[in-house]
Enzyme design. Structure first.
Site, short mmCIF file in Angstrom:
data_model
loop_
_atom_site.label_atom_id
_atom_site.label_comp_id
_atom_site.label_asym_id
_atom_site.label_seq_id
_atom_site.Cartn_x
_atom_site.Cartn_y
_atom_site.Cartn_z
N ASP A 1 0.07 -4.66 7.71
CA ASP A 1 -0.89 -3.56 7.82
C ASP A 1 -2.31 -4.06 7.50
O ASP A 1 -2.90 -3.68 6.49
CB ASP A 1 -0.50 -2.41 6.89
CG ASP A 1 0.72 -1.66 7.39
OD1 ASP A 1 1.71 -2.33 7.72
OD2 ASP A 1 0.67 -0.42 7.44
N HIS B 1 -6.98 -2.97 5.65
CA HIS B 1 -6.32 -1.84 6.30
C HIS B 1 -7.19 -0.61 6.08
O HIS B 1 -8.26 -0.68 5.46
CB HIS B 1 -4.92 -1.67 5.71
CG HIS B 1 -4.03 -0.76 6.50
ND1 HIS B 1 -4.03 -0.71 7.87
CD2 HIS B 1 -3.08 0.13 6.10
CE1 HIS B 1 -3.14 0.15 8.29
NE2 HIS B 1 -2.55 0.69 7.23
N HIS C 1 6.88 -5.84 11.28
CA HIS C 1 6.15 -4.57 11.37
C HIS C 1 5.80 -4.23 12.81
O HIS C 1 4.66 -3.97 13.17
CB HIS C 1 4.87 -4.63 10.51
CG HIS C 1 4.34 -3.27 10.15
ND1 HIS C 1 3.43 -2.61 10.92
CD2 HIS C 1 4.60 -2.45 9.09
CE1 HIS C 1 3.13 -1.45 10.37
NE2 HIS C 1 3.83 -1.33 9.26
N HIS D 1 1.22 3.95 2.21
CA HIS D 1 1.63 4.72 3.38
C HIS D 1 3.14 4.93 3.31
O HIS D 1 3.88 4.09 2.78
CB HIS D 1 1.24 4.00 4.67
CG HIS D 1 -0.21 4.21 5.03
ND1 HIS D 1 -0.88 3.38 5.90
CD2 HIS D 1 -1.10 5.15 4.63
CE1 HIS D 1 -2.13 3.81 6.01
NE2 HIS D 1 -2.29 4.88 5.26
N HIS E 1 0.86 -1.18 0.00
CA HIS E 1 0.00 0.00 0.00
C HIS E 1 0.90 1.23 0.00
O HIS E 1 2.12 1.11 -0.03
CB HIS E 1 -0.95 -0.01 1.21
CG HIS E 1 -0.28 0.04 2.53
ND1 HIS E 1 0.58 -0.95 2.99
CD2 HIS E 1 -0.33 0.97 3.54
CE1 HIS E 1 1.02 -0.64 4.20
NE2 HIS E 1 0.49 0.52 4.55
N ASP F 1 5.69 4.71 5.21
CA ASP F 1 6.68 3.76 5.72
C ASP F 1 6.85 2.55 4.81
O ASP F 1 7.69 1.68 5.08
CB ASP F 1 6.34 3.33 7.15
CG ASP F 1 4.96 2.73 7.30
OD1 ASP F 1 4.08 3.05 6.48
OD2 ASP F 1 4.74 1.95 8.25
N HIS F 2 6.07 2.49 3.73
CA HIS F 2 6.18 1.38 2.80
C HIS F 2 6.64 1.79 1.40
O HIS F 2 6.92 0.91 0.58
CB HIS F 2 4.84 0.64 2.70
CG HIS F 2 4.45 -0.03 3.97
ND1 HIS F 2 4.64 -1.38 4.20
CD2 HIS F 2 3.90 0.45 5.10
CE1 HIS F 2 4.22 -1.69 5.41
NE2 HIS F 2 3.76 -0.59 5.98
#
Length: 302
Positions: A206, A138, A265, A63, A61, A65-66
């Site tokens: 997530d 998520h 994670h 976000h 996805h 942090d990814h």
């Protein structure tokens, strides 16, 4: 054989002792990266692996942090004189997100191709691997991935001989080709035994627990799953932010009957996951707390 490396195990933000969650899979000279948050390049270098052979990046996805490490990764590849195309795969909106990030990496000596996943599930082939993408739960559109290396059955010499086939045709049938000879048609199933067990790795992060995770992780040799919280009193917080606890992840592993599970994670507030693992193993005994750089070589059982 599949080489698996959990490059980072952190969620939300990189820490001095924990990089953001990402995974590298290497097979037959090709490399597939899943997620590319800030610091992924450092984790890759620390492992001693190079970004140059990365052929595909899968995103769960969008976000930060990814995916926030992508521009730097692309620039590093470009500075290494890469010319081969790079395939990026992710949820709908990938092309728009990548083009936005490329404002700071506009000129590259290689082509970027974007494949946007459509629907709850989608399968495609990559370098001899089968990749199954499946939607999870998520607070934005998010996918998990299973990577499978299927293995055909043994060639049955006796069957080939009984059919009167000369040896020069055996290899073609082993490769899945159909042989037309003297008005007769010979198909691979006439000389091949039943399919043997292959290799399978499933990765999801997530998300809340979903049936799609159990179904797609079923029988995996390695199941890498989010465990945001180890504290038992964090279940309500996990539900609120659509993440998972260690124990929910272990329950998924038990239901999917996987061989081994790695948790990843972790919340920045969790300094060490190990103190919670005894309770996790009561649910799924072959569970392990992921660590940056944790590596496994998966090979066929026979």
């Amino acid at each position: 054989m599949l080489d698996i490396c959990l490059l980072g195990t952190g969620g939300m933000m990189p820490l001095p002792y924990r990089y953001l969650t990402s995974l590298m899979v290497r097979y037959n000279g090709h490399s597939i990266l899943i997620d590319c948050g800030e610091g992924t390049q450092i984790a890759l270098r620390k492992k001693g692996w190079s970004p140059n052979p990365i052929d595909m990046i899968l995103f769960t996805h969008y976000h930060a942090d990814h995916i926030s490490g992508l521009p730097g990764m692309l620039l590093t590849m470009g500075n290494a004189d890469r010319t081969e195309p790079l395939l990026l795969v992710g949820p709908p909106g990938l092309t728009k997100v990548v083009n936005s990030l490329r404002i700071i990496a506009p000129e590259l000596p290689f082509e970027i191709k974007c494949k946007e996943i459509q629907g709850p599930e989608e399968s495609f082939d990559a370098f001899g691997l089968r990749i199954d993408a499946f939607k999870v739960n998520h607070n934005v559109t998010c996918y998990g991935y299973s990577m499978s290396l299927d293995r055909q059955g043994m060639f049955q010499v006796e069957k080939a001989e009984n059919l009167g086939l000369e040896k020069k045709y055996w290899g073609r049938l082993q490769k899945g080709e159909v042989v037309e000879l003297d008005g007769k048609t010979y198909t691979p199933d006439m000389v091949m035994g039943p399919a043997r067990k292959g290799l399978k790795v499933t990765y999801c992060t997530d998300t809340r627990p979903t049936d799609s995770i159990v179904e797609n992780a079923a029988g995996s040799d390695l199941f890498i799953c989010e465990g945001m919280y180890g504290e038992h009193d964090k279940l309500a917080k996990a539900k609120e932010h659509k993440h998972m606890t260690f124990y929910e992840a272990a329950t998924l592993a038990q239901k999917a009957q996987v061989k081994e599970m790695w948790l990843t994670h972790f919340s920045p507030s969790m300094k060490k996951p190990d103190p919670f693992m005894d309770d996790v193993k009561k649910i799924f005994p072959n569970a392990h707390a992921g660590k940056d750089g944790k590596t496994m070589e998966l090979d066929f059982s026979e």
